[in-house]
Design a protein around this motif. Structure first.
Motif, PDB file in Angstrom:
ATOM      1  N   ALA A 296      20.413 -15.759  -5.977  1.00 20.62           N
ATOM      2  CA  ALA A 296      19.366 -16.782  -5.826  1.00 20.62           C
ATOM      3  C   ALA A 296      17.978 -16.144  -5.537  1.00 20.62           C
ATOM      4  CB  ALA A 296      19.681 -17.791  -4.942  1.00 20.62           C
ATOM      5  N   GLY A 297      16.888 -16.496  -5.859  1.00 15.86           N
ATOM      6  CA  GLY A 297      15.571 -15.841  -5.573  1.00 15.86           C
ATOM      7  C   GLY A 297      15.020 -14.666  -5.994  1.00 15.86           C
ATOM      8  N   LEU A 298      16.029 -13.827  -7.081  1.00 14.98           N
ATOM      9  CA  LEU A 298      15.604 -12.712  -7.314  1.00 14.98           C
ATOM     10  C   LEU A 298      14.887 -12.549  -8.651  1.00 14.98           C
ATOM     11  CD1 LEU A 298      18.973 -10.696  -6.818  1.00 14.98           C
ATOM     12  CD2 LEU A 298      16.946 -10.517  -5.274  1.00 14.98           C
ATOM     13  N   PRO A 299      14.239 -11.800  -8.939  1.00 13.28           N
ATOM     14  CA  PRO A 299      13.482 -11.424 -10.273  1.00 13.28           C
ATOM     15  C   PRO A 299      14.189 -11.596 -11.438  1.00 13.28           C
ATOM     16  CG  PRO A 299      12.623  -9.778  -8.773  1.00 13.28           C
ATOM     17  CD  PRO A 299      13.822 -10.464  -8.229  1.00 13.28           C
ATOM     18  N   ARG A 300      13.715 -12.439 -12.418  1.00 13.10           N
ATOM     19  CA  ARG A 300      14.666 -12.699 -13.675  1.00 13.10           C
ATOM     20  C   ARG A 300      13.907 -13.043 -14.923  1.00 13.10           C
ATOM     21  NH1 ARG A 300      18.417 -15.491 -11.933  1.00 13.10           N
ATOM     22  NH2 ARG A 300      17.671 -15.416  -9.644  1.00 13.10           N
ATOM     23  N   PHE A 301      14.473 -12.808 -16.184  1.00 14.69           N
ATOM     24  CA  PHE A 301      13.698 -13.201 -17.331  1.00 14.69           C
ATOM     25  C   PHE A 301      14.390 -14.717 -17.640  1.00 14.69           C
ATOM     26  CE2 PHE A 301      13.091 -14.031 -21.602  1.00 14.69           C
ATOM     27  CZ  PHE A 301      11.755 -13.601 -21.996  1.00 14.69           C
ATOM     28  N   VAL A 302      13.571 -15.834 -17.659  1.00 12.87           N
ATOM     29  CA  VAL A 302      13.917 -17.034 -18.063  1.00 12.87           C
ATOM     30  C   VAL A 302      13.499 -17.384 -19.533  1.00 12.87           C
ATOM     31  CG1 VAL A 302      13.977 -19.655 -17.355  1.00 12.87           C
ATOM     32  CG2 VAL A 302      14.044 -17.580 -15.763  1.00 12.87           C
ATOM     33  N   PRO A 303      14.212 -17.701 -20.366  1.00 14.62           N
ATOM     34  CA  PRO A 303      13.819 -18.315 -21.642  1.00 14.62           C
ATOM     35  C   PRO A 303      13.082 -19.375 -21.764  1.00 14.62           C
ATOM     36  CG  PRO A 303      16.103 -17.921 -21.880  1.00 14.62           C
ATOM     37  CD  PRO A 303      15.838 -17.534 -20.258  1.00 14.62           C
ATOM     38  N   GLY A 304      11.701 -19.302 -22.338  1.00 11.23           N
ATOM     39  CA  GLY A 304      10.759 -20.283 -22.060  1.00 11.23           C
ATOM     40  C   GLY A 304       9.806 -20.226 -21.054  1.00 11.23           C
ATOM     41  N   ARG A 305      10.200 -19.341 -20.389  1.00 10.56           N
ATOM     42  CA  ARG A 305       9.196 -19.271 -18.933  1.00 10.56           C
ATOM     43  C   ARG A 305       8.878 -17.767 -18.702  1.00 10.56           C
ATOM     44  NH1 ARG A 305      12.087 -21.474 -13.789  1.00 10.56           N
ATOM     45  NH2 ARG A 305      10.004 -20.721 -12.983  1.00 10.56           N
TER      46      ARG A 305
ATOM     47  N   GLY B  19       9.199  -4.217  -9.768  1.00  5.76           N
ATOM     48  CA  GLY B  19       9.758  -5.376  -8.806  1.00  5.76           C
ATOM     49  C   GLY B  19       9.501  -6.700  -9.414  1.00  5.76           C
ATOM     50  N   GLU B  20       8.655  -6.954 -10.451  1.00  2.00           N
ATOM     51  CA  GLU B  20       8.269  -8.164 -11.174  1.00  2.00           C
ATOM     52  C   GLU B  20       9.287  -8.493 -12.136  1.00  2.00           C
ATOM     53  OE1 GLU B  20       4.482  -8.172 -12.452  1.00  2.00           O
ATOM     54  OE2 GLU B  20       3.556  -8.251 -10.344  1.00  2.00           O
ATOM     55  N   SER B  21      10.224  -7.575 -12.466  1.00  3.59           N
ATOM     56  CA  SER B  21      11.180  -7.622 -13.605  1.00  3.59           C
ATOM     57  C   SER B  21      12.353  -7.430 -13.173  1.00  3.59           C
ATOM     58  CB  SER B  21      10.808  -6.449 -14.789  1.00  3.59           C
ATOM     59  OG  SER B  21       9.447  -6.906 -15.112  1.00  3.59           O
ATOM     60  N   PHE B  22      12.869  -6.355 -12.498  1.00  2.00           N
ATOM     61  CA  PHE B  22      14.122  -6.230 -12.067  1.00  2.00           C
ATOM     62  C   PHE B  22      14.448  -6.613 -10.633  1.00  2.00           C
ATOM     63  CE2 PHE B  22      13.078  -3.113 -15.328  1.00  2.00           C
ATOM     64  CZ  PHE B  22      14.152  -3.280 -15.953  1.00  2.00           C
ATOM     65  N   ALA B  23      15.627  -7.071 -10.340  1.00  2.00           N
ATOM     66  CA  ALA B  23      16.247  -6.955  -9.024  1.00  2.00           C
ATOM     67  C   ALA B  23      16.758  -5.737  -8.707  1.00  2.00           C
ATOM     68  CB  ALA B  23      17.422  -8.148  -9.010  1.00  2.00           C
TER      69      ALA B  23
ATOM     70  N   GLY C 239      10.252 -14.256  -8.373  1.00  2.00           N
ATOM     71  CA  GLY C 239      11.296 -14.556  -7.493  1.00  2.00           C
ATOM     72  C   GLY C 239      10.682 -14.494  -6.261  1.00  2.00           C
ATOM     73  N   THR C 240      11.541 -14.783  -5.318  1.00  5.27           N
ATOM     74  CA  THR C 240      11.045 -14.551  -3.752  1.00  5.27           C
ATOM     75  C   THR C 240      11.751 -13.486  -2.819  1.00  5.27           C
ATOM     76  OG1 THR C 240      12.932 -16.009  -2.994  1.00  5.27           O
ATOM     77  CG2 THR C 240      10.804 -17.226  -3.809  1.00  5.27           C
ATOM     78  N   ALA C 241      12.653 -13.046  -3.699  1.00  7.53           N
ATOM     79  CA  ALA C 241      13.120 -11.705  -2.838  1.00  7.53           C
ATOM     80  C   ALA C 241      13.177 -10.643  -3.581  1.00  7.53           C
ATOM     81  CB  ALA C 241      14.806 -12.107  -2.658  1.00  7.53           C
ATOM     82  N   GLY C 242      13.253  -9.564  -3.192  1.00  9.35           N
ATOM     83  CA  GLY C 242      12.955  -8.179  -3.920  1.00  9.35           C
ATOM     84  C   GLY C 242      14.151  -7.405  -3.833  1.00  9.35           C
TER      85      GLY C 242
END
Length: 349
Positions: A326-335, A127-131, A340-343
């Motif tokens: 919006a608010g879903l888990p994602r991978f952001v370059p540099g971060r 859940g920390e990686s995928f929507a 996210g806030t939704a599962g």
């Protein structure tokens, strides 16, 4: 690389092969699909694949709306299987984002739902990686009566009413068989889809071509439902079999006939036939939803046959996202990974 080069590359890496469990990982099926695509859609599927180390490819399907990157080749395939395990995809996220940014100037990826080893259900770590998208399915073990008893009271009552209305005694015939469409039937499908979807008919027809391609190479993994209203073909559906799950891949209906509720009966009749004749298959995935940008209303009728929660992962990469993500888990370059806030999207069945 081209799609043909991508299939060859994945084969050399051992990700694709003739003994692969998922038919979309068989290079013979891929080749047949590309042949059918060129024949029925007015030209070859020309969509460059961005290849990522470890055996991943992404592309923008020219027949699909929107600009998000999706798994290479299988844009019109319902719930495709990715030939990597979940942890491998997580580990490759940085390489995916970097490759897309370098080659395309765009690090946004919003795949449609997919399946991968180890991602059958959302967990705290996943859940920390995928929507995750709720796309429930029908489970059946035992008799058809036992399956009906497993539905909610409202669904059970509706199922019995619809089965009575579209009974064989009323002139309806249902046949679920491995027999692929004839030339005349596929021409009929293309004509009905063109009338129904207009300029978007190509994408709908591409959905039909996948089970046809599978049937040509792996006949045990494709089934087709023909529904006749007396002498007229009313519906033609295609299904794919992966393990114990059969997935509703495509549907076309006779636009000159109107039968409210017949689509639900098709799934019910398919389940009844599967119970009797295909004991290895014990779940029907009606594809209630296949993407985050599907409208909330999609698949409402299909949900009338479901009795089991099922969740499909969606891979998101990049800072800029559409409203539906919006608010879903994602991978952001540099971060890195952003929880996210939704599962889960669409939690209700």
């Amino acid at each position: 690389m081209s799609l043909q080069e991508y299939v060859g590359w994945m084969t050399r890496l051992g990700r694709f092969g003739e003994s692969a469990a998922a038919p979309e990982h068989d290079p013979r099926v891929c080749a047949r699909y590309l042949e059918l695509h060129a024949r029925w859609l007015g030209g070859p599927l020309e969509a460059p694949v961005v290849a990522v180390p470890r055996g991943l490819g992404f592309y923008r399907d020219p027949l699909a709306d929107g600009g998000a990157w999706a798994w290479a080749l299988v844009g019109a395939l319902s719930h495709p299987v990715v030939p990597l395990a979940g942890p491998e995809i997580v580990a490759a996220a940085e390489a995916i984002a970097a490759t897309l940014a370098d080659d395309c100037g765009d690090s946004l990826v919003m795949t449609d739902t997919f399946e991968a080893e180890g991602l059958g259900e959302p967990t705290a770590a996943a859940g920390e990686s995928f929507a995750w998208l709720s796309s429930p399915r029908a489970r059946f073990a035992g008799s058809f009566s036992e399956y009906l008893a497993s539905l909610t009271a409202d669904r059970r009552r509706a199922a019995r009413e619809l089965l009575a209305r579209f009974d064989e005694s009323a002139g309806f015939r249902f046949a679920l068989t491995p027999e692929p469409p004839s030339e005349a039937e596929l021409t009929w499908v293309a004509g009905q889809l063109s009338r129904q979807w207009g300029e978007d008919a190509g994408y709908a027809l591409a959905q039909h071509l996948w089970p046809v391609a599978v049937a040509a190479v792996r006949p045990a993994q494709a089934l087709f439902m023909r529904v006749h209203d007396r002498d007229a073909l009313a519906y033609f559906n295609g299904y794919l079999v992966r393990g114990d799950v059969i997935t509703s891949q495509s549907t076309s209906r006779n636009l000159d006939l109107r039968h409210d509720g017949l689509g639900v009966v098709i799934d019910l009749k398919a389940i009844a036939r599967l119970i009797d004749a295909f004991p290895a298959v014990r779940r029907l995935d009606p594809t209630c939803r296949t993407g985050l940008d599907d409208p909330p209303s999609i698949g409402v009728a299909k949900r009338k046959v479901v009795n089991e929660d099922a969740y499909k992962p969606v891979l998101l990469l990049g800072e800029t996202t559409p409203e539906c993500a919006a608010g879903l888990p994602r991978f952001v370059p540099g971060r890195g990974w952003v929880a996210g806030t939704a599962g889960i999207v669409g939690r209700r069945m």
